[in-house]
Design a protein around this motif. Structure first.
Motif, PDB file in Angstrom:
ATOM      1  N   VAL A  21       0.948  -1.153   0.123  1.00 20.42           N
ATOM      2  CA  VAL A  21       0.091  -0.357   0.124  1.00 20.42           C
ATOM      3  C   VAL A  21       1.169   1.299   0.129  1.00 20.42           C
ATOM      4  CG1 VAL A  21      -1.884  -1.327   0.812  1.00 20.42           C
ATOM      5  CG2 VAL A  21      -0.765  -0.795   2.412  1.00 20.42           C
ATOM      6  N   GLN A  22       1.970   1.343  -0.291  1.00 17.01           N
ATOM      7  CA  GLN A  22       3.204   2.735  -0.344  1.00 17.01           C
ATOM      8  C   GLN A  22       4.043   2.307  -1.482  1.00 17.01           C
ATOM      9  OE1 GLN A  22       5.717   3.057   2.662  1.00 17.01           O
ATOM     10  NE2 GLN A  22       4.225   2.847   4.714  1.00 17.01           N
ATOM     11  N   GLY A  23       3.808   3.404  -2.060  1.00 15.56           N
ATOM     12  CA  GLY A  23       4.554   3.635  -3.750  1.00 15.56           C
ATOM     13  C   GLY A  23       3.072   2.836  -4.851  1.00 15.56           C
ATOM     14  N   VAL A  24       2.048   2.675  -4.626  1.00 11.43           N
ATOM     15  CA  VAL A  24       0.949   2.087  -5.263  1.00 11.43           C
ATOM     16  C   VAL A  24      -0.199   3.431  -5.625  1.00 11.43           C
ATOM     17  CG1 VAL A  24       1.650   0.268  -5.712  1.00 11.43           C
ATOM     18  CG2 VAL A  24      -0.120   1.114  -3.664  1.00 11.43           C
ATOM     19  N   ARG A 113       3.256  -7.769  10.995  1.00 12.93           N
ATOM     20  CA  ARG A 113       3.471  -7.647   9.561  1.00 12.93           C
ATOM     21  C   ARG A 113       4.689  -6.649   8.692  1.00 12.93           C
ATOM     22  NH1 ARG A 113      -1.457 -10.228   7.753  1.00 12.93           N
ATOM     23  NH2 ARG A 113      -1.155  -9.173   5.806  1.00 12.93           N
ATOM     24  N   PRO A 114       4.964  -7.567   7.870  1.00 15.12           N
ATOM     25  CA  PRO A 114       6.447  -7.508   6.974  1.00 15.12           C
ATOM     26  C   PRO A 114       6.118  -6.141   6.381  1.00 15.12           C
ATOM     27  CG  PRO A 114       5.487  -9.285   5.667  1.00 15.12           C
ATOM     28  CD  PRO A 114       4.596  -9.276   7.304  1.00 15.12           C
ATOM     29  N   GLY A 115       6.799  -4.875   5.846  1.00 10.88           N
ATOM     30  CA  GLY A 115       6.282  -4.293   4.747  1.00 10.88           C
ATOM     31  C   GLY A 115       6.816  -4.522   4.287  1.00 10.88           C
ATOM     32  N   LEU A 116       5.865  -3.862   3.331  1.00  8.15           N
ATOM     33  CA  LEU A 116       6.613  -4.359   1.485  1.00  8.15           C
ATOM     34  C   LEU A 116       6.846  -3.172   0.393  1.00  8.15           C
ATOM     35  CD1 LEU A 116       3.018  -6.629   1.862  1.00  8.15           C
ATOM     36  CD2 LEU A 116       5.374  -7.444   1.786  1.00  8.15           C
ATOM     37  N   VAL A 117       7.345  -3.221  -0.471  1.00  3.03           N
ATOM     38  CA  VAL A 117       7.290  -2.131  -1.741  1.00  3.03           C
ATOM     39  C   VAL A 117       6.935  -3.252  -3.069  1.00  3.03           C
ATOM     40  CG1 VAL A 117       8.745  -1.023  -2.413  1.00  3.03           C
ATOM     41  CG2 VAL A 117       9.244  -1.905  -0.214  1.00  3.03           C
ATOM     42  N   ASP A 162       8.692   7.367   1.342  1.00  3.85           N
ATOM     43  CA  ASP A 162       9.098   8.682   0.958  1.00  3.85           C
ATOM     44  C   ASP A 162      10.020   9.500  -0.028  1.00  3.85           C
ATOM     45  OD1 ASP A 162       5.859   9.702   2.473  1.00  3.85           O
ATOM     46  OD2 ASP A 162       7.326   9.163   4.173  1.00  3.85           O
ATOM     47  N   ARG A 163      10.015  10.297  -0.347  1.00  2.44           N
ATOM     48  CA  ARG A 163      11.233  10.276  -1.215  1.00  2.44           C
ATOM     49  C   ARG A 163      12.400  10.832  -0.333  1.00  2.44           C
ATOM     50  NH1 ARG A 163      10.460  13.312  -6.139  1.00  2.44           N
ATOM     51  NH2 ARG A 163      12.672  14.537  -7.029  1.00  2.44           N
ATOM     52  N   ALA A 164      12.326  10.863   0.314  1.00  2.00           N
ATOM     53  CA  ALA A 164      13.883  10.965   1.062  1.00  2.00           C
ATOM     54  C   ALA A 164      14.431   9.910   1.418  1.00  2.00           C
ATOM     55  CB  ALA A 164      12.971  11.813   3.327  1.00  2.00           C
ATOM     56  N   ARG A 165      13.139   8.821   1.428  1.00  3.16           N
ATOM     57  CA  ARG A 165      14.178   7.218   1.663  1.00  3.16           C
ATOM     58  C   ARG A 165      13.751   6.545   0.145  1.00  3.16           C
ATOM     59  NH1 ARG A 165      10.148   8.141   6.020  1.00  3.16           N
ATOM     60  NH2 ARG A 165      11.580   8.074   8.408  1.00  3.16           N
ATOM     61  N   ARG A 188       0.078  13.284 -10.285  1.00  3.41           N
ATOM     62  CA  ARG A 188       1.237  12.982  -9.509  1.00  3.41           C
ATOM     63  C   ARG A 188       1.468  13.011  -7.851  1.00  3.41           C
ATOM     64  NH1 ARG A 188       2.489  14.375 -14.858  1.00  3.41           N
ATOM     65  NH2 ARG A 188       4.110  12.500 -15.360  1.00  3.41           N
ATOM     66  N   PHE A 189       0.029  13.630  -7.644  1.00  4.53           N
ATOM     67  CA  PHE A 189       0.195  13.720  -6.152  1.00  4.53           C
ATOM     68  C   PHE A 189       0.762  12.564  -5.244  1.00  4.53           C
ATOM     69  CE2 PHE A 189      -2.798  13.609  -2.091  1.00  4.53           C
ATOM     70  CZ  PHE A 189      -2.127  14.803  -1.905  1.00  4.53           C
ATOM     71  N   HIS A 190       1.939  13.018  -4.632  1.00  2.17           N
ATOM     72  CA  HIS A 190       2.337  12.175  -3.776  1.00  2.17           C
ATOM     73  C   HIS A 190       3.214  10.974  -4.866  1.00  2.17           C
ATOM     74  CE1 HIS A 190       2.314  13.494   0.324  1.00  2.17           C
ATOM     75  NE2 HIS A 190       0.866  14.137  -0.169  1.00  2.17           N
ATOM     76  N   ALA A 191       3.878  11.467  -5.667  1.00  2.00           N
ATOM     77  CA  ALA A 191       4.489  10.164  -6.624  1.00  2.00           C
ATOM     78  C   ALA A 191       5.880  10.425  -5.930  1.00  2.00           C
ATOM     79  CB  ALA A 191       4.403  10.631  -8.212  1.00  2.00           C
ATOM     80  N   GLU A 192       6.717   9.858  -5.478  1.00  2.00           N
ATOM     81  CA  GLU A 192       7.670   9.892  -4.846  1.00  2.00           C
ATOM     82  C   GLU A 192       9.255  10.400  -5.895  1.00  2.00           C
ATOM     83  OE1 GLU A 192       7.935  10.946  -1.741  1.00  2.00           O
ATOM     84  OE2 GLU A 192       5.919   9.702  -1.462  1.00  2.00           O
ATOM     85  N   PRO A 193       8.863   9.489  -7.282  1.00  2.00           N
ATOM     86  CA  PRO A 193      10.362   9.520  -7.484  1.00  2.00           C
ATOM     87  C   PRO A 193       9.390  11.239  -8.986  1.00  2.00           C
ATOM     88  CG  PRO A 193       9.331   6.971  -7.976  1.00  2.00           C
ATOM     89  CD  PRO A 193       8.750   8.213  -7.467  1.00  2.00           C
ATOM     90  N   ILE A 194       8.741  11.954  -8.703  1.00  2.00           N
ATOM     91  CA  ILE A 194       8.738  12.841  -9.771  1.00  2.00           C
ATOM     92  C   ILE A 194       9.624  13.347  -9.501  1.00  2.00           C
ATOM     93  CG2 ILE A 194       7.917  14.202  -7.837  1.00  2.00           C
ATOM     94  CD1 ILE A 194       5.996  14.670  -9.488  1.00  2.00           C
TER      95      ILE A 194
END
Length: 787
Positions: A21-24, A113-117, A162-165, A188-194
């Motif tokens: 649910v992060q990066g999507v 639960r493990p963090g998922l990317v 987040d972009r900082a990570r 591109r709202f909160h698109a981290e690689p923008i």
């Protein structure tokens, strides 16, 4: 204030959403949903979760909870929605809904639960339209992306995402990008690689060997033009892709492809070919609807297709096989190269044979200097390497053969949840590892063959990276039984409280059973090259009665010696001699006549080699025996004159399958089942003898290759039918490296189905050793649960 008909009851909830649910684009989705429902509150990334605190009418809150599942973005995977009450102050009425700053990741416990990317996502249609729109500010910008596409797993350093990570943190957003990033209605709202040309990564060009002064390098569009010109003129370019460097040349240029083979030290293994679109793919090979869907899917795998006989590609692209590995571009840079060159391109891993692909610029310049004529690079760092994935359609279903970019590290389910966090270290070849906690398994990307230090280093670095992101600190380490595997040796160095050894072929069939959610008993057909059995001998042609916890061996292939051990794997002709001179005897049937009929093979081989192998087999010197289906396929390839040597693992079997093409409906050759040590044993002697007699009498090698495939299928169906009746199970799981053979698998699926059995094949994890680690994890989890 008490709720009335005019003022509905206000409900306050804290909601934790688990999964990918992060990066999507999940936070933007929740933001828009919260605004649509008129809620107060916020959404944020929190560790590996998305957390929502919201307040509003009860009906609106019920719809929020339901739609977090049903309306999630297409690349999201929602595993669980946990609903509770906030510990602190509730959102103030009328405060609205917003995206809050991500929380710093807490230290995870073994129960979390493990963090998922998410995996890297291929360029979406909207970004592709911008890429080729002359009026768009990102026109021909090779790093265009949005919340629906772009790099993810290859750039992330940690969670929250987040972009900082990510490795994009060094690029400060320009005003225009910042406005898009902060506008809820923007794609591109909160698109981290923008990024855009004003603030994002930049292409660079460097001829191989470097130059001095103002000619030292070119940038941006000039860099791209230089690379295009070199490929057009027959050169080889090292291109920095999504998950590592790739070597690119004109796939229709025979001389260029031959140079790439020579420089890369890859004499025979087919190259993948990238084409612009499905229409371009159809000009090279027939593309069925299921294959078109697989080609165009978000992972953008290399898809194995049967080539048109008159395709325009260089013969050196895929020598000795009728299969082409085709794929569509996954990144904007690839789209630009294909657009400008207007021809299919060889796009292969940026390495010398058997090495890990290069991801670091300096390392690539050093290791690929003798391969590439120039380097098309950029200044966005690749955090971890991900090679291209490979897949094909088998029996109407997609089947992954190499799980890497686009698929990994997308999580898989474990049908029996692990009671402790675990690491499964996999096998030796086509290596992967798996981290698991609870019912979630994360299979790392294809590493390669663990034969040298660089590959081991790549494995351990990626394991450390994925362990940190997921937060999984294994309490259990799972490994193969073979003590010589470097993965097994590595397992002994990990300071874990418990280790579990899993037999190789049990892991194979368990990988198939687990991905289909099978927890009860099933028949497992494990056909592969070699794996250590629990009796200390080499197995590879096995039928097992199994569940996830345990297995019992029911049937095997007849044994034959491997003259010279590993040398017989590299030289199928030696394997054929092993069967001729020392195949396991079962009755009075003599292979003496087979040796006479094999005269063409014996004449091709140096007499000294034949004499040496004969002595080795007779004396039992350096001739381990194996019940291997893969080695029998090798032997038949040599006996039919299809392949005497193998430049890569499985080459002879690939050539044998290609030889059989066009002979559908070939009748099986004779086969026989014997009994030994309470096992049913397939005796290949009658099959080989009849095959050699038919070849001697003038029957074509292609028809005999097809008949051999039909024989193995018929024999296997008979064994499984009898075993299913005896043991009361109708499910058959097919796995192992030999199950990459489409002709064999489709014959098995059809035959087993006709016999009233349910045949399952690997789909999401490879049937080859790339699926071993997932199978190990499934077995270990079931054993832990069962005590």
């Amino acid at each position: 204030m008490r709720a009335t008909a005019a003022t509905p009851r206000r409900v306050v909830r804290r909601i934790e959403v688990c999964g990918t649910v992060q990066g999507v684009g999940y936070r933007p989705f929740v933001y828009r949903l919260g605004r649509e429902l008129g809620l107060d509150g916020w959404v944020r990334n929190d560790g590996g979760l998305v957390v929502v605190e919201a307040a509003g009418p009860a009906d609106a809150m019920r719809r929020l909870s339901a739609r977090l599942h049903t309306d999630a973005p297409p690349q999201a995977r929602v595993d669980q929605v946990r609903i509770g009450v906030p510990a602190g102050d509730s959102p103030a009425p009328g405060s609205g809904f917003h995206v809050a700053r991500s929380a710093e990741p807490p230290r995870r416990s073994a129960r979390d639960r493990p963090g998922l990317v998410p995996p890297d996502l291929a360029t979406c249609d909207a970004c592709l339209a911008e890429l080729f729109d002359p009026h768009d500010r990102r026109h021909r910008y090779p790093f265009v992306n949005c919340t629906d596409c772009g790099p993810r797993a290859t750039i992330v350093d940690g969670l929250p995402y987040d972009r900082a990570r990510t490795t994009m943190r060094r690029f400060a957003m320009c005003r225009a990008c910042a406005a898009e990033y902060g506008t809820p209605t923007d794609r591109r709202f909160h698109a981290e690689p923008i990024a855009c040309p004003a603030c994002g990564p930049t292409l660079t060009w460097q001829p191989s060997g470097g130059q001095d002064g103002h000619d030292a390098g070119k940038h941006r569009e000039e860099a791209l033009r230089a690379a295009v010109a070199l490929v057009r003129d027959g050169g080889i370019v090292a291109v920095k892709g999504i998950g590592g460097y790739q070597l690119v040349c004109d796939a229709t240029d025979e001389a260029a492809v031959a140079r790439l083979r020579a420089r890369k030290h890859r004499p025979a293994k087919p190259f993948a070919v990238m084409v612009a679109d499905l229409a371009a793919a159809a000009r090279l090979a027939p593309v069925a609807p299921a294959e078109a869907a697989l080609l165009a899917s978000v992972p953008r795998p290399v898809v194995l297709l049967t080539a048109h006989p008159d395709h325009p590609l260089a013969a050196a692209v895929a020598p000795g096989t009728d299969l082409l590995g085709l794929f569509l571009p996954a990144a904007p840079l690839h789209h630009l190269l294909l657009h400008d060159l207007a021809r299919p391109l060889v796009v292969t891993s940026g390495n010398i044979a058997d090495e890990p692909i290069a991801i670091d610029d300096a390392d690539a310049a050093d290791r690929l200097a003798g391969v590439a004529d120039g380097f098309l690079s950029h200044d966005r760092e690749i955090r971890v390497r991900y090679d291209d994935s490979v897949a094909r359609v088998v029996a109407g279903r997609p089947s992954v053969l190499r799980r890497a970019r686009g698929y990994a590290p997308d999580p898989l389910d474990l049908p029996v949840a692990a009671t402790e966090p675990l690491l499964a270290v996999g096998a030796q070849l086509k290596h992967t590892f798996t981290l698991a906690r609870g019912a979630v398994a994360i299979v790392g990307p294809h590493t390669g063959d663990l034969q040298q230090q660089d590959t081991m280093t790549s494995f351990t670095e990626h394991l450390a990276h994925l362990s940190r992101i997921t937060g999984i600190e294994p309490a259990v380490v799972v490994h193969d039984l073979h003590p010589g595997y470097l993965s097994t040796q590595y397992a002994t160095t990990i300071p874990a409280p418990r280790r579990i050894g899993v037999q190789h072929h049990h892991a194979h069939v368990a990988s198939c059973a687990a991905e289909h959610g099978i927890t009860g008993r099933y028949l497992g057909v494990a056909y592969d090259g070699l794996g250590l059995g629990d009796d200390g001998t080499l197995w590879g042609g096995e039928v097992l009665l199994a569940d996830l916890r345990s297995y019992r061996r029911l049937a095997r292939f007849g044994r034959a010696p491997l003259p010279g051990g590993a040398a017989a794997v590299r030289r199928p002709a030696r394997m054929a001699l092993g069967y001729l001179f020392g195949g396991e005897p079962f009755d009075e049937t003599s292979l003496a006549r087979a040796e006479l009929l094999a005269a063409p093979l014996l004449r091709r081989l140096p007499p000294s080699e034949v004499a040496t192998v004969r002595r080795m087999v007779a004396a039992g010197v350096n001739c381990p025996t194996a019940s291997s289906a893969g080695r029998l396929f090798d032997a038949v390839a040599a006996l039919l004159g299809v392949r005497d040597d193998a430049g890569y693992e499985g080459e002879a079997a690939v050539a044998l399958e290609a030889c059989a093409a066009g002979h559908a409906g070939a009748a099986p050759l004779p086969w026989r089942l014997a009994t030994r040590d309470d096992l049913v044993v397939y005796d290949p002697a009658p099959t080989l003898l009849t095959l050699l007699e038919a070849l001697h009498d003038g029957t074509g090698a292609g028809l005999l290759a097809a008949a051999f495939h039909a024989t193995i299928a018929a024999m296997t169906v008979a064994v499984c039918s009898d075993a299913a009746a005896e043991h009361g199970t109708s499910t058959v799981c097919l796995s192992g490296g030999v199950m990459q053979n489409r002709l064999l698998v489709e014959a098995l699926v059809a035959g087993l189905s006709a016999a009233g059995l349910t045949a399952l094949v690997n789909e999401r994890v490879p049937a080859n050793d790339g699926g071993i680690s997932y199978g190990q994890a499934a077995v270990a989890a079931a054993q832990l649960r069962g005590g």
